[in-house]
Enzyme design. Structure first.
Site, PDB file in Angstrom:
ATOM      1  N   LYS A  97      16.658 -29.184 -19.931  1.00 44.73           N
ATOM      2  CA  LYS A  97      17.475 -28.995 -19.085  1.00 44.73           C
ATOM      3  C   LYS A  97      17.208 -29.931 -17.910  1.00 44.73           C
ATOM      4  CE  LYS A  97      21.403 -26.147 -18.274  1.00 44.73           C
ATOM      5  NZ  LYS A  97      22.506 -25.886 -19.252  1.00 44.73           N
TER       6      LYS A  97
HETATM    7  P1  NAD Z   1      31.716 -24.604 -13.441  1.00 40.85           P
HETATM    8  O1  NAD Z   1      30.970 -25.344 -12.455  1.00 40.85           O
HETATM    9  O2  NAD Z   1      32.672 -25.446 -14.099  1.00 40.85           O
HETATM   10  O3  NAD Z   1      32.097 -23.318 -13.079  1.00 40.85           O
HETATM   11  C1  NAD Z   1      31.327 -22.420 -12.217  1.00 40.85           C
HETATM   12  C2  NAD Z   1      32.167 -21.208 -11.672  1.00 40.85           C
HETATM   13  O4  NAD Z   1      31.650 -20.297 -11.025  1.00 40.85           O
HETATM   14  C3  NAD Z   1      32.894 -21.871 -10.249  1.00 40.85           C
HETATM   15  O5  NAD Z   1      34.209 -21.187 -10.446  1.00 40.85           O
HETATM   16  C4  NAD Z   1      32.301 -21.240  -9.263  1.00 40.85           C
HETATM   17  O6  NAD Z   1      33.096 -21.116  -8.165  1.00 40.85           O
HETATM   18  C5  NAD Z   1      31.901 -19.945  -9.851  1.00 40.85           C
HETATM   19  N1  NAD Z   1      30.761 -19.216  -9.034  1.00 40.85           N
HETATM   20  C6  NAD Z   1      29.697 -19.746  -8.568  1.00 40.85           C
HETATM   21  N2  NAD Z   1      29.140 -18.905  -7.935  1.00 40.85           N
HETATM   22  C7  NAD Z   1      29.626 -17.840  -8.241  1.00 40.85           C
HETATM   23  C8  NAD Z   1      29.406 -16.027  -7.837  1.00 40.85           C
HETATM   24  N3  NAD Z   1      28.455 -15.719  -7.293  1.00 40.85           N
HETATM   25  N4  NAD Z   1      30.584 -15.267  -7.985  1.00 40.85           N
HETATM   26  C9  NAD Z   1      31.465 -15.679  -8.803  1.00 40.85           C
HETATM   27  N5  NAD Z   1      31.694 -16.898  -9.186  1.00 40.85           N
HETATM   28  C10 NAD Z   1      30.865 -17.958  -8.957  1.00 40.85           C
HETATM   29  O7  NAD Z   1      30.452 -24.111 -14.515  1.00 40.85           O
HETATM   30  P2  NAD Z   1      30.541 -23.914 -16.192  1.00 40.85           P
HETATM   31  O8  NAD Z   1      30.441 -24.986 -16.847  1.00 40.85           O
HETATM   32  O9  NAD Z   1      31.687 -22.978 -16.436  1.00 40.85           O
HETATM   33  O10 NAD Z   1      29.294 -23.158 -16.239  1.00 40.85           O
HETATM   34  C11 NAD Z   1      29.415 -21.589 -15.877  1.00 40.85           C
HETATM   35  C12 NAD Z   1      28.232 -21.004 -16.671  1.00 40.85           C
HETATM   36  O11 NAD Z   1      28.216 -20.989 -17.950  1.00 40.85           O
HETATM   37  C13 NAD Z   1      26.681 -21.403 -16.272  1.00 40.85           C
HETATM   38  O12 NAD Z   1      25.724 -20.627 -16.423  1.00 40.85           O
HETATM   39  C14 NAD Z   1      26.557 -22.544 -17.245  1.00 40.85           C
HETATM   40  O13 NAD Z   1      25.087 -22.880 -17.635  1.00 40.85           O
HETATM   41  C15 NAD Z   1      27.007 -21.800 -18.635  1.00 40.85           C
HETATM   42  N6  NAD Z   1      27.570 -22.584 -19.685  1.00 40.85           N
HETATM   43  C16 NAD Z   1      28.444 -23.463 -19.557  1.00 40.85           C
HETATM   44  C17 NAD Z   1      28.663 -24.195 -20.766  1.00 40.85           C
HETATM   45  C18 NAD Z   1      29.957 -25.337 -20.573  1.00 40.85           C
HETATM   46  O14 NAD Z   1      30.217 -26.105 -21.711  1.00 40.85           O
HETATM   47  N7  NAD Z   1      30.982 -25.464 -19.315  1.00 40.85           N
HETATM   48  C19 NAD Z   1      27.954 -24.083 -21.871  1.00 40.85           C
HETATM   49  C20 NAD Z   1      27.221 -23.254 -21.995  1.00 40.85           C
HETATM   50  C21 NAD Z   1      26.856 -22.409 -20.983  1.00 40.85           C
END
Ligand code: NAD
Length: 410
Positions: A97
């Site tokens: 990561k």
């Molecule tokens: P992203 O940046 O697209 O979205 C993150 C969202 O979380 C945003 O809407 C932001 O406003 C919101 N957020 C941040 N702090 C917050 C809080 N305290 N309360 C409520 N909302 C909050 O990111 P993503 O890619 O959707 O990733 C989200 C999570 O999923 C992360 O933990 C990431 O590691 C995990 N993840 C994502 C993927 C992927 O393919 N996108 C894959 C595996 C894991």
């Protein structure tokens, strides 16, 4: 509090459950390689990391996060979870990561590009399709992957699209990647409902985080008839007992608004949001959202970790004592990295694989992985949690690989 040390407690618990020796577990308690630098942008220094946790099953694999609060402890934890996730997903990767501590929301495009290129300038020697393969994570996207690929190829003097995934289609990406995490999460949710909630109608769902993972799963569940009664983003959340029209809400968010400003529904802050009366709570934002401080107040009976590490160790114990079912991150959010694997394999072989074929393969893999975890959980008669079942499968495979390589002697 260290998220990393907190998670090591889960490994120690597993050691007892699976009778793993001290020598064996030792190999999983520290990352193999921690790379750190400071990126110099407009006379400001931005701390940046790339951590490879383990490569027993293959090259490093894991996203890059741009966030003002990123720190080494968090990247260590995320790389550990990537190792476990890749092993459980049965794809030939270790875990890795990366991250840069800065606020991309306050940056213009040229600054974003500079950070992306300088990141690769700092770490390109450790990256590559057979070494370590990054992807998007929180606040990074396909445009950032494009600049990173371009910088990498300039530095090494050859084309190598398989060095990074989550790219736009034109640069070797695949269509499936954008909603794959949510698709995988959706399928596992359906499997969970069929095992635990078969007879319950009108299931209500709250989704914390309305970014890539959160908004796509909201859409899939909404279109399937689930009632999404609450959603939130970093500014706060909204709640409506009758449920939201998610397609309208997505449009509102895509016009640059926060869901918190949506005129339908009652505003709730991020703390209240987690405690709302719903059947299913999906955590799709960041780590450490449910801790010992709020675990007792969670009303949802089913908690799905679409984000990485949203529940800490003590909260796990509290929730388990209250018979809450948690679907662990390393299982339910693995659709993204599985699709990344398809993209990488396609880049390497030069073959163009049909989207429908890949979508079916993703669905099949997610269902198989759910079944393996559920079977292990059931075999132990509910004595272990679904998280422990998932960790056991993942860890045993990595330790077998380490033994075969001669890294563990006994
Ligand atoms: P992203 O940046 O697209 O979205 C993150 C969202 O979380 C945003 O809407 C932001 O406003 C919101 N957020 C941040 N702090 C917050 C809080 N305290 N309360 C409520 N909302 C909050 O990111 P993503 O890619 O959707 O990733 C989200 C999570 O999923 C992360 O933990 C990431 O590691 C995990 N993840 C994502 C993927 C992927 O393919 N996108 C894959 C595996 C894991």
């Amino acid at each position: 509090m260290s998220i990393f040390n907190d998670n090591l407690k889960r490994l120690k618990d597993l050691q007892k459950i699976e009778n793993i020796s001290d020598e064996e577990i030792q190999i999983l308690l520290e990352p193999k390689q921690v790379n750190y630098t400071e990126l110099d942008i407009n006379n400001k220094k931005y701390p940046a990391w790339r951590i490879i946790y383990n490569q027993a099953l293959g090259p490093g694999k894991g996203g890059i996060r741009f966030h003002p609060e990123v720190n080494e402890d968090e990247i260590r934890s995320l790389s550990l979870w990537m190792m476990l996730k890749n092993s459980l997903a049965d794809i030939p990767y270790g875990g890795a990561k990366g991250g840069v501590k800065f606020n991309p929301k306050k940056a213009d495009l040229s600054e974003l590009e500079e950070v992306s290129r300088k990141y690769i300038g700092a770490f390109y020697k450790y990256l590559g399709q057979d070494k370590d393969i990054p992807a998007p994570d929180v606040y990074t996207n396909s445009q950032i992957m494009s600049w990173m690929l371009d910088e990498f190829e300039k530095r090494v003097g050859q084309c190598e699209p398989g060095m990074i995934t989550g790219k736009p289609i034109e640069l070797g990406g695949i269509k499936l990647r954008s909603d794959a995490t949510a698709q995988g999460g959706y399928l596992v949710t359906k499997e969970m409902v069929s095992k635990f909630l078969e007879n319950k109608k009108d299931l209500t769902v709250a989704i914390q985080g309305f970014g890539n993972a959160g908004h796509f799963i909201a859409q899939k569940l909404f279109e399937d008839g689930f009632k999404i009664t609450a959603v939130s983003d970093s500014k706060g959340g909204i709640y409506k007992k009758e449920g939201f029209d998610i397609l309208k809400l997505i449009e509102f968010k895509q016009n640059g608004n926060s869901v918190n400003d949506y005129s339908f529904g009652q505003k709730v802050n991020n703390a209240e949001f987690l405690e709302l009366p719903v059947d299913i709570l999906i955590l799709a934002a960041l780590e450490n959202q449910i801790t010992e401080n709020n675990a007792n107040k969670i009303q949802a009976s089913y908690i799905l970790e679409l984000a990485n590490g949203p529940i800490n160790y003590k909260a796990d114990k509290i929730l388990d004592s209250k018979q809450k079912i948690i679907i662990p991150d390393i299982l339910i959010n693995s659709g993204g990295v599985i699709a990344s694997y398809f993209e990488w394999a396609q880049n390497r072989t030069g073959q163009i694989l049909d989207e429908d074929y890949l979508r079916n393969l993703l669905d099949k893999k997610m269902k198989t992985n759910w079944q393996r975890v559920y079977n292990k959980y059931e075999e132990r008669g509910g004595e272990i949690t679904l998280r422990q079942a998932a960790y056991a499968i993942a860890i045993n495979k990595i330790l077998t690989a380490e033994k075969l390589r001669g890294h563990i002697k006994k």
